[in-house]
Every structure is written in structure tokens, then in C-alpha cells.
Write an enzyme that holds these catalytic residues in place. Structure first.
Site, PDB file in Angstrom:
ATOM      1  N   SER A   9    -105.917 105.186  -6.698  1.00  0.00           N
ATOM      2  CA  SER A   9    -106.440 106.505  -6.325  1.00  0.00           C
ATOM      3  C   SER A   9    -107.910 106.571  -6.687  1.00  0.00           C
ATOM      4  O   SER A   9    -108.279 106.485  -7.869  1.00  0.00           O
ATOM      5  CB  SER A   9    -105.681 107.596  -7.083  1.00  0.00           C
ATOM      6  OG  SER A   9    -106.434 108.789  -7.029  1.00  0.00           O
ATOM      7  N   HIS A  34    -106.054 104.938  -1.855  1.00  0.00           N
ATOM      8  CA  HIS A  34    -105.447 106.278  -1.895  1.00  0.00           C
ATOM      9  C   HIS A  34    -106.564 107.308  -2.052  1.00  0.00           C
ATOM     10  O   HIS A  34    -107.351 107.250  -2.991  1.00  0.00           O
ATOM     11  CB  HIS A  34    -104.443 106.378  -3.036  1.00  0.00           C
ATOM     12  CG  HIS A  34    -103.694 107.677  -3.034  1.00  0.00           C
ATOM     13  ND1 HIS A  34    -102.642 107.940  -2.186  1.00  0.00           N
ATOM     14  CD2 HIS A  34    -103.863 108.809  -3.762  1.00  0.00           C
ATOM     15  CE1 HIS A  34    -102.190 109.152  -2.395  1.00  0.00           C
ATOM     16  NE2 HIS A  34    -102.932 109.725  -3.354  1.00  0.00           N
ATOM     17  N   ASP A  36    -107.589 111.205  -2.301  1.00  0.00           N
ATOM     18  CA  ASP A  36    -107.082 112.531  -2.676  1.00  0.00           C
ATOM     19  C   ASP A  36    -108.026 113.633  -2.221  1.00  0.00           C
ATOM     20  O   ASP A  36    -109.176 113.705  -2.671  1.00  0.00           O
ATOM     21  CB  ASP A  36    -106.914 112.605  -4.197  1.00  0.00           C
ATOM     22  CG  ASP A  36    -105.663 111.887  -4.668  1.00  0.00           C
ATOM     23  OD1 ASP A  36    -104.608 112.034  -4.021  1.00  0.00           O
ATOM     24  OD2 ASP A  36    -105.740 111.172  -5.682  1.00  0.00           O
ATOM     25  N   MET A  38    -108.706 117.600  -2.191  1.00  0.00           N
ATOM     26  CA  MET A  38    -108.340 118.856  -2.871  1.00  0.00           C
ATOM     27  C   MET A  38    -109.297 119.961  -2.445  1.00  0.00           C
ATOM     28  O   MET A  38    -110.500 119.737  -2.318  1.00  0.00           O
ATOM     29  CB  MET A  38    -108.424 118.663  -4.387  1.00  0.00           C
ATOM     30  CG  MET A  38    -107.567 117.528  -4.906  1.00  0.00           C
ATOM     31  SD  MET A  38    -107.621 117.437  -6.690  1.00  0.00           S
ATOM     32  CE  MET A  38    -106.701 115.921  -6.977  1.00  0.00           C
ATOM     33  N   HIS A  68    -104.153 111.806   1.138  1.00  0.00           N
ATOM     34  CA  HIS A  68    -103.209 112.785   0.581  1.00  0.00           C
ATOM     35  C   HIS A  68    -103.893 114.144   0.607  1.00  0.00           C
ATOM     36  O   HIS A  68    -104.805 114.400  -0.169  1.00  0.00           O
ATOM     37  CB  HIS A  68    -102.850 112.350  -0.853  1.00  0.00           C
ATOM     38  CG  HIS A  68    -102.053 113.353  -1.618  1.00  0.00           C
ATOM     39  ND1 HIS A  68    -101.891 113.272  -2.981  1.00  0.00           N
ATOM     40  CD2 HIS A  68    -101.365 114.459  -1.219  1.00  0.00           C
ATOM     41  CE1 HIS A  68    -101.140 114.297  -3.387  1.00  0.00           C
ATOM     42  NE2 HIS A  68    -100.822 115.027  -2.352  1.00  0.00           N
ATOM     43  N   MET A  70    -104.193 117.741  -0.277  1.00  0.00           N
ATOM     44  CA  MET A  70    -103.749 118.833  -1.170  1.00  0.00           C
ATOM     45  C   MET A  70    -104.549 120.049  -0.749  1.00  0.00           C
ATOM     46  O   MET A  70    -105.446 120.528  -1.454  1.00  0.00           O
ATOM     47  CB  MET A  70    -104.018 118.446  -2.624  1.00  0.00           C
ATOM     48  CG  MET A  70    -103.028 117.425  -3.147  1.00  0.00           C
ATOM     49  SD  MET A  70    -103.579 116.605  -4.645  1.00  0.00           S
ATOM     50  CE  MET A  70    -104.503 115.264  -3.946  1.00  0.00           C
ATOM     51  N   MET A 139     -94.653 113.340  -5.980  1.00  0.00           N
ATOM     52  CA  MET A 139     -95.607 113.542  -7.070  1.00  0.00           C
ATOM     53  C   MET A 139     -94.832 113.492  -8.388  1.00  0.00           C
ATOM     54  O   MET A 139     -93.845 114.206  -8.561  1.00  0.00           O
ATOM     55  CB  MET A 139     -96.299 114.906  -6.940  1.00  0.00           C
ATOM     56  CG  MET A 139     -97.207 115.066  -5.740  1.00  0.00           C
ATOM     57  SD  MET A 139     -98.492 113.819  -5.617  1.00  0.00           S
ATOM     58  CE  MET A 139     -99.438 114.134  -7.110  1.00  0.00           C
ATOM     59  N   PHE A 145    -105.132 116.830 -10.650  1.00  0.00           N
ATOM     60  CA  PHE A 145    -105.941 116.086 -11.619  1.00  0.00           C
ATOM     61  C   PHE A 145    -105.371 114.685 -11.842  1.00  0.00           C
ATOM     62  O   PHE A 145    -104.151 114.503 -11.793  1.00  0.00           O
ATOM     63  CB  PHE A 145    -105.978 116.830 -12.967  1.00  0.00           C
ATOM     64  CG  PHE A 145    -106.486 118.236 -12.824  1.00  0.00           C
ATOM     65  CD1 PHE A 145    -107.851 118.497 -12.781  1.00  0.00           C
ATOM     66  CD2 PHE A 145    -105.599 119.291 -12.664  1.00  0.00           C
ATOM     67  CE1 PHE A 145    -108.322 119.793 -12.591  1.00  0.00           C
ATOM     68  CE2 PHE A 145    -106.054 120.588 -12.472  1.00  0.00           C
ATOM     69  CZ  PHE A 145    -107.422 120.847 -12.444  1.00  0.00           C
ATOM     70  N   ASP A 177     -96.757 108.967  -7.138  1.00  0.00           N
ATOM     71  CA  ASP A 177     -98.149 109.276  -7.482  1.00  0.00           C
ATOM     72  C   ASP A 177     -98.205 110.155  -8.732  1.00  0.00           C
ATOM     73  O   ASP A 177     -97.706 111.279  -8.715  1.00  0.00           O
ATOM     74  CB  ASP A 177     -98.795 109.999  -6.297  1.00  0.00           C
ATOM     75  CG  ASP A 177    -100.254 110.343  -6.523  1.00  0.00           C
ATOM     76  OD1 ASP A 177    -100.812 109.974  -7.574  1.00  0.00           O
ATOM     77  OD2 ASP A 177    -100.839 110.983  -5.628  1.00  0.00           O
TER      78      ASP A 177
HETATM   79  O1  LIG Z   1    -102.949 113.214  -6.431  1.00  0.00           O
HETATM   80  C1  LIG Z   1    -103.179 112.991  -7.586  1.00  0.00           C
HETATM   81  C2  LIG Z   1    -103.416 114.095  -8.527  1.00  0.00           C
HETATM   82  O2  LIG Z   1    -103.281 115.283  -7.835  1.00  0.00           O
HETATM   83  C3  LIG Z   1    -103.133 111.590  -8.055  1.00  0.00           C
HETATM   84  O3  LIG Z   1    -103.430 110.660  -7.023  1.00  0.00           O
HETATM   85  C4  LIG Z   1    -103.863 111.231  -9.280  1.00  0.00           C
HETATM   86  O4  LIG Z   1    -105.197 110.971  -8.995  1.00  0.00           O
HETATM   87  C5  LIG Z   1    -103.256 110.029  -9.906  1.00  0.00           C
HETATM   88  O5  LIG Z   1    -103.975 109.749 -11.038  1.00  0.00           O
HETATM   89  P1  LIG Z   1    -103.334 108.973 -12.274  1.00  0.00           P
HETATM   90  O6  LIG Z   1    -102.197 109.825 -12.787  1.00  0.00           O
HETATM   91  O7  LIG Z   1    -102.840 107.667 -11.739  1.00  0.00           O
HETATM   92  O8  LIG Z   1    -104.466 108.854 -13.217  1.00  0.00           O
END
Ligand SMILES: O=C(CO)[C@@H](O)[C@H](O)COP(=O)(O)O
Length: 228
Positions: A9, A34, A36, A38, A68, A70, A139, A145, A177
Site C-alpha cells: 500500500s 495498492h 488508497d 480517501m 481502493h 474509500m 478490511m 489510516f 488489508d
Molecule cells: O486502506 C488502508 C487503510 O485504510 C490500508 O491499505 C492501509 O494503508 C494498510 O496499511 P498497513 O496496516 O499495512 O500499515
């Protein structure tokens, strides 16, 4: 069973050097990027959008980019990420007004489609759309975060999702994830995941290759344990 894929990620990457970070992690053996997204509305954080995805493609990234979302609503950003070069686009079912339509929009754009489930979101959202899914993403933390702790109850949910996928006629990836580390990835794979997002576990180490190799060694043990 699908081959195991490791998907760092980039939320935990150094954004000031994003292209180089993505190159480094792919050269270290990662399979998928990956990505993310947000919106400070669906989740209490704000990250990156389609322009950054497009910039990574222009930079020369050819690996799959797993977006992904969000965000809420989802359809406008789905269209933008299709144009920006996404490979997978996943969204949270409760963030779409019309789940079936949003999944179809992704597939019509030539991308692979998936639904994402927060720890407390029921899997029953997949009931009538299995034929439109290329991926189910569970998730194992509440989204928003990086660097949070894996919620252990997700293991049972993974087992349930694995059963549902195996009982269907569809080839659907099962992605996990949140809080994925070298010391729990084997147990997670044995519960049924085949695609592993890891942010801080990879980007917060000095040697990406050593971390990814260690994860692969654990996954190899899992493969033997599940008899694949
Ligand atoms: O989508 C998310 C958080 O919302 C994840 O993708 C986190 O970024 C994963 O991070 P780690 O828990 O692996 O540090």
C-alpha cells in the site's frame, strides 16, 4: 487457488518520491501496487486521486494498480480512475447508491471490479452480484489510516468468504488489508486470502526485498498447509 499476490500500500510510501518508491517496491518483488483513495468524507483522511494514478502510468509503471476507493459517492471517481489507468477498482458497498451499476461501470471500462468490507460490514452484500466480482477485499482494520493492528475476528470472515468463493463458479480474488505483517501473513493465507496488502510492514523497513522475500517464505508454508 489463485497465486498469492503481494500488494504494497503506497499510503505508507514517501510521497515526495512516489515514482521511485513504487519502482523500488516492484523491483523488490511486489506484484501489485495498492492505491488508497480517501476523501475526508467516507473516511476521516485525505490522500491521492486519479492524477497520481495517471502520473504513475506515465512514469512507466506497468504492474497492476489496485485502486481502493474509500469515497462516497463512487461513480464519478470510478470513471476517472478507468481513464487514469487503474487495473482493479474496488469500493465499499454502502458508499454506492447502486452497487450493481457501479460494478458494471468498472467492468465496462475494462477494469476488474471488487467490493470492500469494513470489519463490521456484512458479507451479504455479495449475494446478488457474485457474477460481477473479480475481487472481494476484507478490511482487517477500520479504514482511513495505515499502521493499525490487525483485527483477529477478520480471520473467521476470511474463512466464510473463501467458502462462498469456492462454492461459486467464479474466479474471485480474496484480498486482505490492514495490519498484515510477516508474522501473521501465513495465518491469514491459511484462512483463505490470496492477495495481501501491506503498507507499513513493507515501506517502514529499510530493505523492501528482504521483507517481501520473508512474506513469500511464509506464504509458501501456507500453500503447503492448505494443500495447494
Ligand atoms: O486502506 C488502508 C487503510 O485504510 C490500508 O491499505 C492501509 O494503508 C494498510 O496499511 P498497513 O496496516 O499495512 O500499515
Amino acid at each position: 487457488m489463485n497465486p498469492y499476490l503481494i500488494a504494497p500500500s503506497i499510503l505508507s510510501a514517501d510521497f515526495a518520491r512516489l515514482g521511485e518508491e513504487v519502482d523500488n517496491v516492484l523491483n523488490a518483488g511486489a506484484d501489485v501496487v495498492h492505491f488508497d483513495v480517501m476523501d475526508n468524507h467516507y473516511v476521516p483522511n485525505l490522500t491521492i486521486g486519479p492524477m497520481v494514478c495517471e502520473a504513475l502510468r506515465k512514469h512507466g509503471v506497468t504492474a497492476p494498480i489496485d485502486v481502493h476507493l474509500m469515497v462516497s459517492p463512487v461513480d464519478d471517481l470510478i470513471r476517472m480512475f478507468i481513464d487514469a489507468g487503474a487495473s482493479y477498482i474496488t469500493f465499499h458497498p454502502e458508499a454506492s447508491n447502486h452497487i450493481d451499476r457501479s460494478l458494471q461501470l468498472i467492468r465496462d471500462g475494462g477494469c476488474k471490479a471488487g467490493l470492500v468490507f469494513n470489519p463490521a460490514t456484512p458479507l451479504s452484500y455479495i449475494d446478488h452480484v457474485m457474477d460481477k466480482l473479480d475481487m472481494i477485499l476484507l478490511m482487517s482494520v477500520n479504514p482511513g489510516f495505515g499502521g493499525q493492528k490487525f483485527i483477529p475476528g477478520t480471520l473467521d470472515k476470511l474463512r466464510e468468504a473463501r467458502k462462498r468463493i469456492d462454492a461459486s463458479n467464479y474466479n474471485i480474488r480474496l484480498e486482505i488489508d490492514g495490519g498484515v505483517k510477516t508474522d501473521n501473513i501465513r495465518e491469514i493465507a491459511e484462512a483463505g486470502a490470496d492477495t495481501f496488502v501491506a503498507g507499513s510492514a513493507i515501506f517502514n523497513t529499510d530493505d523492501y526485498r528482504a521483507t517481501i522475500d520473508a512474506m513469500r517464505a511464509e506464504l509458501e508454508q501456507a500453500r503447503r498447509a492448505v494443500g495447494q
